[in-house]
Every structure is written in structure tokens, then in C-alpha cells.
Design an enzyme around this catalytic site. Structure first.
Site, PDB file in Angstrom:
ATOM      1  N   ASP A 133       0.751  -0.902   0.000  1.00 20.28           N
ATOM      2  CA  ASP A 133       0.021  -0.160  -0.090  1.00 20.28           C
ATOM      3  C   ASP A 133       0.825   1.105  -0.076  1.00 20.28           C
ATOM      4  O   ASP A 133       2.019   0.922   0.309  1.00 20.28           O
ATOM      5  CB  ASP A 133      -1.198  -0.136   1.146  1.00 20.28           C
ATOM      6  CG  ASP A 133      -1.367   1.233   1.745  1.00 20.28           C
ATOM      7  OD1 ASP A 133      -2.259   1.764   0.595  1.00 20.28           O
ATOM      8  OD2 ASP A 133      -1.299   1.893   2.844  1.00 20.28           O
ATOM      9  N   ASP A 135      -0.023   4.986   1.208  1.00 19.47           N
ATOM     10  CA  ASP A 135      -0.001   6.102   2.316  1.00 19.47           C
ATOM     11  C   ASP A 135      -0.078   4.982   3.651  1.00 19.47           C
ATOM     12  O   ASP A 135      -0.681   4.323   3.849  1.00 19.47           O
ATOM     13  CB  ASP A 135      -1.462   6.738   2.346  1.00 19.47           C
ATOM     14  CG  ASP A 135      -1.529   7.914   1.483  1.00 19.47           C
ATOM     15  OD1 ASP A 135      -0.500   8.480   1.393  1.00 19.47           O
ATOM     16  OD2 ASP A 135      -2.440   8.142   0.945  1.00 19.47           O
TER      17      ASP A 135
END
Ligand SMILES: [Mg+2]
EC number: 5.4.2.8
Length: 367
Positions: A133, A135
Site C-alpha cells: 500500500d 499511504d
């Protein structure tokens, strides 16, 4: 006569054939004629048996199996090919921990380079992907990645195939991970994989418009705007629907509101469940569209086809036996939840980019 590129093999030019008298003066000759002839032949071939280097012509009778480099660079034994004649380094090399295969010991600079490339490729675990991922996992939320993190990804790429999947579009992901993101990662999935790059090449795109078609989109948009028009809430502003390539963002108050108005709406919504009731109505009305409704932030909710979360990118990763996914919002309702829970992945929850690096070093780089 060309130079030997192998650093343990001296050039033949510097090893003149020893005379019998010279060997006798040095006191290094064997009383056994056959042993002496073997040593003489080794010396002429540039293969001094006292040196710690393999003689390609020497067949080790005492060692039944050759040593080979494994993926991680450690040594292990493997059975010689059936019917083949294994040419091995000197036995003393086994004891010293130096590991060679017969085919790796090929004179010539080009051969040596090829061996190096092959070794590097072999270090990389086949069938294993580390998928991240963005963020909160590779970067602080909505921030750019640190130089240390970018360097870490480079190092990790020498051990496993590396991919990134984010909900943002490629422009936003490039701002966070660098303009060369599609070349810095083996796989780059923006918009949860609706835009997919492999080895810097575009391998797939998908959009809400082409998936649902204009008729269904118009039906949904018309109904939603009517619903908002009939909604009685304290204030309304502009931009009630924002059409994106992979989703529609719906806001009852309108996205043009100020931060103060956002805060007020959030409080109001907690009491009156404006978004919850609206989602319930839309879910019932458009059940046949197979849509997912995701309430997030303060003032809106997202609408997108079922399966268009981060699991969407898995369709491009069929070749991998192990997909390790790293994300920070892996709890139910978080945007990493579905891919974290997927049967296709091994899920890892991280608390920060530093934690991501720590877990990866332990998993992929410690062996
Ligand atoms: Mg995240």
C-alpha cells in the site's frame, strides 16, 4: 592467449612449466612419479594443487556431490546429474567454505560476467511478490517517500519482485513515490489496479464508464441527484457528485463547502445518519448493478463496482505463489481490508514506513 577473468585463476603466461631439477631443488617434488607428474601437469595448466582455486580438469573422487549457490547465496549440496561426470573444485575449497559449481568456473571475462548475472537472478525468490500500500505503508499519509525508503525498495528488489497498489491515480502516486515509480517497481497499480503497469509497460486499464455504460450511469446519477434535491439538511453547496475514472464520489452537502461547514455536517450526520440512510436507499434501488458503497471522510461516500477495491490488482498476479501484502488499514472498513483478507495473499499489518522496512528485512533479506 587471453587472460583468465576468474580472480582465483592466474594467467598461464606467468606460470612457466617447472623443470624436474627446479622442483627437486625446491624440495617440493613427490617421491611418487605419478603424483609428481600430476603436480607437473597442474602447474603447466596454471592449476597449482597447493593453491586455493579449482582445477577444471580435476575430478574429485572424495566428494560425491557438488556445492551450489542457493537463491539466498548460502551453500548447499545437491546430487550430481545422473550419468554426468561432476568436475569439482579441490576438496580443500569445500573445507574453506568457498563454493563453486563446475559450470561456474569458466575462464574468460564474458563467462564471468554471465555467471554474475545468473547468480544475481538466482538470488531473487521466484514466485514471491512483496506488494505494498502507499499511504502509511511506504510513505507518511499523503507525504512523499523518504530517500531512505526509496533506497530500501531498491535493495529489496534484489531479493523479491516488488509491487505497489494505491487508490490514488498515477499522478498522485508519482508525487509520493517519484516520477520513475513505474520503473522503480516491478508492478505499479494505481486506482487499485484499474490502471496497471508491469516493468514500466501499461498492461491494463478499466473505467467505470466502460464497465457500467452510459445508460446505467445516467440512471444512477439522475436518481442520486433527485434524492439530494429532496433532502432537507441545514446547508447545501456545489459539486454533489464527482465522477472519477473508477468511482463516483457522492456528497449530500456538496464538496465545495468550507472546512467549517464540513465539520458541521459531520456532526449533523452523526446524529441524523444522512449518509447511512442515503446509502441504504441506493443499495436497495441499484442492487442489480452490484455496487459497493463506502462511507469515508467527513462529507461523502464512494460508489464503485464490487471487487474494485485493492483485490482488483490480483488478476494481474496469477503467476505468483506467494503474495505478501503490506498495509496500514487492514481492519474491517479500512481500504486494505479486502486484499489483506484475500485467500490469495499473506497479509501483514504495518504501523509506519519504518515498520514496513523492518518487517521486510526480517522476511526477505535476513537469509
Ligand atoms: Mg494506507
Amino acid at each position: 592467449m587471453g587472460d583468465w577473468s576468474c580472480d582465483v585463476a592466474p594467467s598461464r603466461r606467468h606460470v612457466p612449466p617447472p623443470t624436474i631439477s627446479a622442483r627437486r631443488r625446491a624440495g617440493t617434488h613427490s617421491k611418487s612419479l605419478s603424483h609428481f607428474l600430476l603436480r607437473l601437469r597442474c602447474a603447466w595448466r596454471g592449476a597449482d594443487p597447493n593453491a586455493r582455486r579449482p582445477d577444471p580438469a580435476y575430478i574429485c573422487p572424495a566428494s560425491p556431490t557438488p556445492l551450489q549457490k542457493t537463491k539466498r547465496g548460502s551453500a548447499s549440496r545437491s546430487a550430481p546429474a545422473k550419468g554426468s561426470e561432476a568436475k569439482l573444485p579441490f576438496p580443500s575449497q569445500h573445507a574453506s567454505g568457498l563454493c563453486y559449481t563446475a559450470i561456474a568456473h569458466v575462464p574468460g571475462r564474458a563467462g564471468s560476467r554471465r555467471s554474475g548475472v545468473a547468480m544475481a537472478a538466482a538470488r531473487k525468490s521466484a514466485g514471491v511478490l512483496a506488494l505494498f500500500d502507499v499511504d502509511g505503508t511506504l510513505t507518511a499519509p499523503r507525504k512523499a517517500a523518504t530517500p531512505e525508503m526509496l533506497q530500501f525498495v531498491k535493495e529489496l528488489r534484489e531479493h523479491v519482485t516488488v509491487g505497489v497498489v494505491g487508490g490514488s491515480d498515477l499522478v498522485k502516486i508519482s508525487e509520493q513515490l517519484g516520477k520513475s515509480v513505474i520503473t522503480d517497481y516491478d508492478y505499479c497499480f494505481s486506482e487499485n489496479g484499474l490502471v496497471a503497469h508491469k516493468n514500466s509497460e501499461l498492461i491494463g486499464t478499466q473505467s467505470l464508464k466502460s464497465f457500467l455504460g452510459d445508460d446505467k450511469l445516467k440512471e444512477f446519477i439522475n436518481f442520486t441527484l433527485h434524492y439530494i434535491a429532496d433532502l432537507d439538511i441545514p446547508i447545501k453547496r456545489g459539486t454533489f457528485l464527482e465522477f472519477r475514472s473508477g468511482m463516483i464520489n457522492v456528497s449530500p452537502i456538496g464538496r465545495n463547502c468550507s472546512q467549517e461547514e464540513r465539520d458541521e455536517f459531520e456532526k449533523y450526520d452523526k446524529v441524523h445518519n444522512i449518509r447511512l440512510k442515503m446509502v441504504s436507499k441506493l443499495r436497495e434501488k441499484f442492487a442489480h448493478f452490484n455496487l459497493t458503497f463506502s462511507i469515508g471522510g467527513q462529507i461523502s461516500f464512494d460508489v464503485f463496482p464490487q471487487g474494485w477495491d485493492k483485490t482488483y490488482c490480483l488478476r494481474y498476479l496469477e503467476e505468483f505463489q506467494q503474495i505478501h501484502f503490506f498495509g496500514d488499514k487492514t481492519y474491517k472498513g479500512g481500504n486494505d481490508y479486502e486484499i489483506f483478507e484475500s485467500d490469495r495473499t499473506v497479509g501483514h499489518t504495518v504501523t509506519s514506513p519504518d515498520d514496513t522496512a523492518l518487517q521486510c528485512r526480517s522476511l526477505f533479506m535476513s537469509k
